[in-house]
Enzyme design. Sequence first.
Site, PDB file in Angstrom:
ATOM      1  N   TYR A 274     -31.024   3.844 -71.070  1.00 56.22           N
ATOM      2  CA  TYR A 274     -29.869   3.638 -71.946  1.00 56.22           C
ATOM      3  C   TYR A 274     -30.012   4.348 -73.298  1.00 56.22           C
ATOM      4  CZ  TYR A 274     -28.769   0.009 -68.563  1.00 56.22           C
ATOM      5  OH  TYR A 274     -28.493  -0.675 -67.402  1.00 56.22           O
TER       6      TYR A 274
ATOM      7  N   HIS B 130     -23.287   3.026 -75.989  1.00 55.76           N
ATOM      8  CA  HIS B 130     -23.493   1.592 -76.219  1.00 55.76           C
ATOM      9  C   HIS B 130     -24.730   1.322 -77.059  1.00 55.76           C
ATOM     10  CE1 HIS B 130     -21.245  -1.849 -75.132  1.00 55.76           C
ATOM     11  NE2 HIS B 130     -21.949  -2.297 -74.110  1.00 55.76           N
TER      12      HIS B 130
ATOM     13  N   TYR C  76     -30.540  -7.156 -73.488  1.00 61.75           N
ATOM     14  CA  TYR C  76     -29.370  -6.444 -72.966  1.00 61.75           C
ATOM     15  C   TYR C  76     -28.159  -6.868 -73.794  1.00 61.75           C
ATOM     16  CZ  TYR C  76     -32.245  -4.700 -69.227  1.00 61.75           C
ATOM     17  OH  TYR C  76     -33.236  -4.081 -68.542  1.00 61.75           O
TER      18      TYR C  76
ATOM     19  N   ASN D 147     -25.030  -7.823 -73.414  1.00 57.23           N
ATOM     20  CA  ASN D 147     -24.176  -8.998 -73.211  1.00 57.23           C
ATOM     21  C   ASN D 147     -24.854 -10.318 -73.564  1.00 57.23           C
ATOM     22  OD1 ASN D 147     -22.448  -7.045 -72.304  1.00 57.23           O
ATOM     23  ND2 ASN D 147     -22.417  -7.737 -70.187  1.00 57.23           N
TER      24      ASN D 147
ATOM     25  N   ASN E 298     -18.693  -7.291 -75.727  1.00 54.93           N
ATOM     26  CA  ASN E 298     -19.470  -8.390 -75.149  1.00 54.93           C
ATOM     27  C   ASN E 298     -20.703  -8.762 -75.962  1.00 54.93           C
ATOM     28  OD1 ASN E 298     -17.707  -8.869 -73.016  1.00 54.93           O
ATOM     29  ND2 ASN E 298     -18.675  -7.298 -71.757  1.00 54.93           N
TER      30      ASN E 298
END
Length: 186
Positions: free
Chosen positions: A14, A19, A64, A66, A112
Amino acid sequence: MYIIVGLGNPEIKYDKTRHNIGFRIIDALADKYGIDISERKHKGLLGKGMIGGQKVILVKPMTYMNLSGECVAPVMNYYKESPENVIVLFDDISLDVGKIRIRKKGSAGGHNGIKSIIAHLGTQDFPRLKFGVGDKPAKMDLADYVLGRFSKDEEEILGDCVDKACDAVSVMVSEGADAAMNRFNG
């Protein structure tokens, strides 16, 4: 003291995705102010230092995106800080790439990570810096877009924009969110 939280996802796959712009800003702050972010605590990576004459704790949740609130709330509670002293840095698809917008409070706006933080803190009254990652192309899945990387052209402008975000955070902690909003919004 301020707790400055950059949102992102912990795995290397990632790294440098849209994000993870919150992680990128935290890393830039750490480099600029000589803060080592290596302490593993409260489901995150933390580093203590000074920015703009203020004590700060830089935080990268390792939960993470969320589940970001699972890190942020314990850090805030451990250091006995109020939500007004928790600054959250995150991606915003409603802003053009590299644009920043500072808010003193507000809803999750569909993000989120922010939803999780609001749920765990029990309030939406915490300052935040939204960093534009651009709107997703039509017919593209939102998750695929935000978990994708910036284009080569976008990457060329990001360095200066991340530096500007660091400057905005410095103003937020040294002069307050209103001063930062006046100087950096718009």
